[in-house]
Design a protein around this motif. Structure first.
Motif, PDB file in Angstrom:
ATOM      1  N   LYS A  82      26.269   7.980  -0.149  1.00 56.64           N
ATOM      2  CA  LYS A  82      25.536   8.705  -1.005  1.00 56.64           C
ATOM      3  C   LYS A  82      25.167   7.822  -2.305  1.00 56.64           C
ATOM      4  CE  LYS A  82      28.275  12.999   0.213  1.00 56.64           C
ATOM      5  NZ  LYS A  82      27.252  14.045   1.500  1.00 56.64           N
TER       6      LYS A  82
ATOM      7  N   ILE B 163      24.238   8.869  -6.228  1.00 64.04           N
ATOM      8  CA  ILE B 163      23.608  10.433  -6.806  1.00 64.04           C
ATOM      9  C   ILE B 163      23.140   9.813  -7.724  1.00 64.04           C
ATOM     10  CG2 ILE B 163      25.920  11.506  -8.165  1.00 64.04           C
ATOM     11  CD1 ILE B 163      27.519  10.094  -6.324  1.00 64.04           C
TER      12      ILE B 163
ATOM     13  N   GLU C  47      21.840  17.494 -11.504  1.00 62.61           N
ATOM     14  CA  GLU C  47      22.632  16.075 -11.131  1.00 62.61           C
ATOM     15  C   GLU C  47      22.270  16.169  -9.293  1.00 62.61           C
ATOM     16  OE1 GLU C  47      26.527  15.502 -11.879  1.00 62.61           O
ATOM     17  OE2 GLU C  47      27.183  13.934 -11.095  1.00 62.61           O
TER      18      GLU C  47
ATOM     19  N   ARG D 234      22.898  14.743  -4.819  1.00 64.04           N
ATOM     20  CA  ARG D 234      23.220  13.708  -4.274  1.00 64.04           C
ATOM     21  C   ARG D 234      22.780  13.677  -2.775  1.00 64.04           C
ATOM     22  NH1 ARG D 234      29.254  13.300  -4.001  1.00 64.04           N
ATOM     23  NH2 ARG D 234      29.552  13.345  -6.610  1.00 64.04           N
TER      24      ARG D 234
ATOM     25  N   ASN E 171      22.578  11.387   0.415  1.00 65.31           N
ATOM     26  CA  ASN E 171      23.048  10.893   1.644  1.00 65.31           C
ATOM     27  C   ASN E 171      22.305   9.475   2.261  1.00 65.31           C
ATOM     28  OD1 ASN E 171      24.906  12.529   3.015  1.00 65.31           O
ATOM     29  ND2 ASN E 171      23.928  13.063   4.629  1.00 65.31           N
TER      30      ASN E 171
END
Lengths: 302, 302
Positions: B14, B16, B29, B31, B33
């Protein structure tokens, strides 16, 4: 007129003192046996007092590089002392305070190997580098490091000779000579370890004796861990054992093989001869290192 | 009004991303892949562009903490790139340049573990310390260090998971899982090593399984070498494996026994519980570490 500095290379058998403005301008030098702290320090203080009078010049600072372990924490009540040494009579001996008081001069204080690293950084194989490691491999094994341009301290100071290494008891049944850790780096690869393993002093082993292949193996394992922990730009190997010049190519070859191209840098491949090197100051690294310590505390940083 | 910073915790599975002015003021925020570099970087850049517009505020800097090995040498043509990773498609991938160009903002760049160390130094277990070490022990083992207040770089950066350790094949016949070094620290003590040695995932081993005693043994040997090499004022142990809280007292007990009072400090004796500690930022260490990197390049030093 160049400013004068004092240096004390405080070793387990000799204290070597100098007054100099740099490596090419040494005005006085003397050696005193390491007897009792009282007697040895009296001789050292007397030397600097007499030289200061003779040269009719002040000393800007004195640098001390000393066998460890020592207290380098300026906030500690035992700052400037030798602490847990096994050397009889020297445990908990203050060095900085009596010299500072008797001579009224600033005193810089570090381990002998950090001092040697600082000296090599100023005038030798560490010139121009911000991060490098200096090992002495001899009666004991010690390591000093310069990181971000400054000698590495922390909780106390590095004791690199006491890192742990793989030890194949099939190949090398010698249990190790370190009274604290048996088969740490020093216990496997110091001069006393070689003498005990092979039954003769290291310097009497012929250059093609299998001792050196095994010695290079252990040094290379220690350097692998050094590269992984500190990522130094160069590793300088000094001390009596490294007078065996055949060790350098063996150590480089094993280090390359053990790292196995995991860390990518030309210094670890085709430039390995520039990466693992002997000290340029040779046996003068300790004394000049102490001198460099004195010079560095007299300079504004940053 | 507080200034905003971006952070990218660039991991193998990930990425982030955050926009924040500090740990208690996280404005956004997301995430993504870790797919191909092109796709992942496009998503990251899009995130920051949209958040900048939404918040109607500039980003002062972006910090990136990334899985290694990476090129941290500002003078190198491949500065800001992931270099020799085994991760398919990511070898020689530039991260700093495309983000800097797309967003027109200063970018700080370091390994994920150095970033986590910087974050713990700013807001966590390294607060107020000049020299400390952060390990993550999980899928891999990595170590970051702060020395003289700055993350440790050198030839490249530390790869502490690949230091060498004693390996008693009688007690532990497992040959090690590292494809480069077999039984280095990571090869003996990472999550995959535990799974291969015991035939089940580490997290399914009961707290009283002998696996943990052996694991603590290897971690303590690595910490002995860490103390001897870097003399840190504290060692922070994070990562999935260290979620097994029973490891901490075992590691401390073995470390004390292996050091065997050679290095004298209360931190290595009665204060060992303050010396070997979990991260205070927990699983947020990586993201907040990257944020801290961005904040630190925006501050005048010294």
């Amino acid at each position: 007129m160049s400013e004068l500095f004092g240096s004390i290379e405080a070793g387990g058998t000799k204290f070597i003192c100098m007054v100099a403005s740099g490596p090419d301008d040494i005005r006085a030098e003397a050696r005193f046996n390491t007897t009792t702290p009282t007697q040895t320090l009296a001789e050292v203080i007397d030397f600097f007092q007499k030289q200061r009078a003779r040269l009719n010049a002040p000393l800007k600072a004195i640098g001390i590089g000393v066998f460890g372990p020592v207290d380098l924490d300026h906030a500690s009540p035992t700052y400037g002392c030798i602490t847990a040494t096994p050397k009889p009579g020297w445990r908990n001996t203050a060095l900085v305070a009596p010299i500072q008081q008797a001579l009224g001069v600033r005193v810089a204080f570090d381990t002998d190997v950090n001092a040697a690293a600082v000296g090599e950084g100023r005038w030798g194989a560490g010139r121009g580098l911000q991060n490098f490691v200096y090992y002495t491999i001899g009666t004991g094994i010690g390591g000093g490091a310069v990181v971000h341009g400054l000698p590495l301290h922390g909780l106390v100071h590095p004791e690199m000779g006491h890192m742990r290494l793989p030890h194949d008891l099939q190949r090398d049944p010698f249990p190790g000579s370190c009274p604290f850790h048996a088969d740490c780096f020093e216990g496997l690869a110091s001069g006393p370890a070689l003498r005990q393993r092979w039954g003769q002093p290291a310097e009497t082993l012929s250059p093609d004796h299998p001792a050196w292949e095994l010695e290079a193996h252990y040094i290379a394992l220690a350097l692998q861990s050094t590269v992984c922990m500190l990522s130094p730009q160069r590793i300088i190997l000094g001390g009596g054992i490294m007078q065996q010049a055949q060790l350098f190519p063996l150590v480089r070859q094993h280090l390359r093989s053990y790292l196995n191209q995991y860390i990518v840098s030309p210094m670890l491949e085709e430039k390995l001869e520039e990466y693992v090197v002997p000290p340029e100051l040779g046996s003068r690294a300790g004394g000049l290192g102490a001198l460099a310590l004195g010079m560095e505390i007299s300079e504004p940083h940053g």
